[in-house]
Write an enzyme that holds these catalytic residues in place. Structure first.
Site, PDB file in Angstrom:
ATOM      1  N   HIS A   1       0.841  -1.193   0.000  1.00  0.00           N
ATOM      2  CA  HIS A   1       0.000   0.000   0.000  1.00  0.00           C
ATOM      3  C   HIS A   1       0.880   1.248   0.000  1.00  0.00           C
ATOM      4  O   HIS A   1       1.989   1.228   0.542  1.00  0.00           O
ATOM      5  CB  HIS A   1      -0.849   0.045   1.281  1.00  0.00           C
TER       6      HIS A   1
ATOM      7  N   CYS B   1      -2.934   0.880   9.570  1.00  0.00           N
ATOM      8  CA  CYS B   1      -4.083   0.072   9.133  1.00  0.00           C
ATOM      9  C   CYS B   1      -4.981  -0.395  10.263  1.00  0.00           C
ATOM     10  O   CYS B   1      -6.077  -0.877  10.003  1.00  0.00           O
ATOM     11  CB  CYS B   1      -3.624  -1.111   8.289  1.00  0.00           C
TER      12      CYS B   1
HETATM   13  C1  CIR Z   1      -3.797  -7.428   3.553  1.00  0.00           C
HETATM   14  O1  CIR Z   1      -3.002  -7.978   2.788  1.00  0.00           O
HETATM   15  O2  CIR Z   1      -4.799  -6.840   3.148  1.00  0.00           O
HETATM   16  C2  CIR Z   1      -3.540  -7.485   5.034  1.00  0.00           C
HETATM   17  N1  CIR Z   1      -2.915  -8.722   5.364  1.00  0.00           N
HETATM   18  C3  CIR Z   1      -2.678  -6.329   5.479  1.00  0.00           C
HETATM   19  C4  CIR Z   1      -3.357  -5.014   5.289  1.00  0.00           C
HETATM   20  C5  CIR Z   1      -2.521  -3.864   5.724  1.00  0.00           C
HETATM   21  N2  CIR Z   1      -3.238  -2.662   5.541  1.00  0.00           N
HETATM   22  C6  CIR Z   1      -2.674  -1.486   5.363  1.00  0.00           C
HETATM   23  O3  CIR Z   1      -1.462  -1.382   5.275  1.00  0.00           O
HETATM   24  N3  CIR Z   1      -3.487  -0.441   5.237  1.00  0.00           N
END
Ligand code: CIR
Length: 264
Positions: A169, A256
């Site tokens: 991201h 997140c």
């Molecule tokens: C994913 O791959 O969607 C989750 N395991 C990690 C999400 C992390 N989110 C973020 O950095 N905003």
């Protein structure tokens, strides 16, 4: 926006990790996160947000959605409104409906990103002047075009930037420090996306520290990055260090795990 609006918050919404977090999505496998250890890290994270005076709503785990602890991705709170995004990972798409229920309790205006493209909240960096939105494997042009129409209506300019392909991201490698300053990795800075901002470059070898958040008077930084902490303290910021060891096993970090907003 009023100066400081992008890092001054009265509220946050978080969701406790469930047992299913052990099956969360990840790019490289360094072992499953331990749900118990993750729950401890999460509790410390919530406490750090609360310590700044914010009211934190902690939602119950959603076992059907292993990644639902990462509440930032299915929604965006900005300019007094909540926007339900369209997460780009198929296993996470259903998280938006769970976010709707939580956000409706706090916002009169909950806007749906229309059907079509995809946007993950992790690709959106809101500053006092604009929303920088990174195209990525999770966020596509159709989604960003639709988001732009919504943000225009809220008076928030949207600028499209690119997330280098090796980065999950956009905010995996940057975070806002104040109304003018962004902390980011050298790789992200090199894309030129922060033209016009003051920058603090993440020390080489500490790239994992770049997913920091400014939350009221504190900058929350992941544990294990001493040079980053030294640099930020020397620049006058108050730093709170938190373990994100378990979150990192499933590519998560500090930004997140909360949706952040102000009721004032
Ligand atoms: C994913 O791959 O969607 C989750 N395991 C990690 C999400 C992390 N989110 C973020 O950095 N905003």
């Amino acid at each position: 926006m009023t100066p400081g609006a992008s890092y001054t918050f009265t509220h946050a919404i978080c969701r406790r990790p469930g047992l299913s977090v052990a099956r969360g999505l990840r790019d490289a496998d360094t072992g499953d996160p331990s749900p118990e250890a993750f729950a401890r890290e999460h509790a410390a994270y919530v406490a750090a947000l609360e310590a700044t005076g914010a009211e934190v709503t902690v939602l119950e785990p959603l076992e059907a959605f292993p990644d639902s602890v990462f509440v930032e991705d299915p929604a965006l709170c900005v300019a007094g409104a909540a926007i339900l995004l369209r997460p780009g990972a198929p296993s996470r798409f259903g998280e938006r409906e769970a976010a709707r229920a939580a956000l409706s309790a706090h916002f009169d205006t909950v806007i749906d990103l229309p059907e079509g493209g995809f946007v993950d909240g992790g690709d959106i960096l809101v500053t006092d002047r604009e929303a920088l939105v990174g195209l990525s494997a999770r966020t596509d042009e159709a989604g960003v075009e639709d988001l732009k129409i919504i943000l225009d209506g809220l008076g928030v300019p949207l600028r499209i930037v690119r997330t280098p392909p090796e980065i999950l991201h956009f905010k995996t490698e940057c975070g806002l420090l104040d109304d003018d300053t962004v902390f980011a990795t050298r790789a992200l800075i090199a894309t030129g996306c922060f033209a016009g901002y003051s920058l603090i470059e993440c020390p080489e070898g500490e790239e994992g520290a770049a997913n920091l958040i400014r939350f009221n008077d504190q900058v929350l930084v992941s544990e294990g990055y001493p040079e980053t902490v030294r640099m930020l303290r020397a620049a006058g910021f108050s730093v709170t260090v938190l373990s994100t060891r378990e979150a990192a096993r499933v590519d998560g970090g500090l930004s997140c795990m909360s949706l952040r907003f102000s009721s004032r």
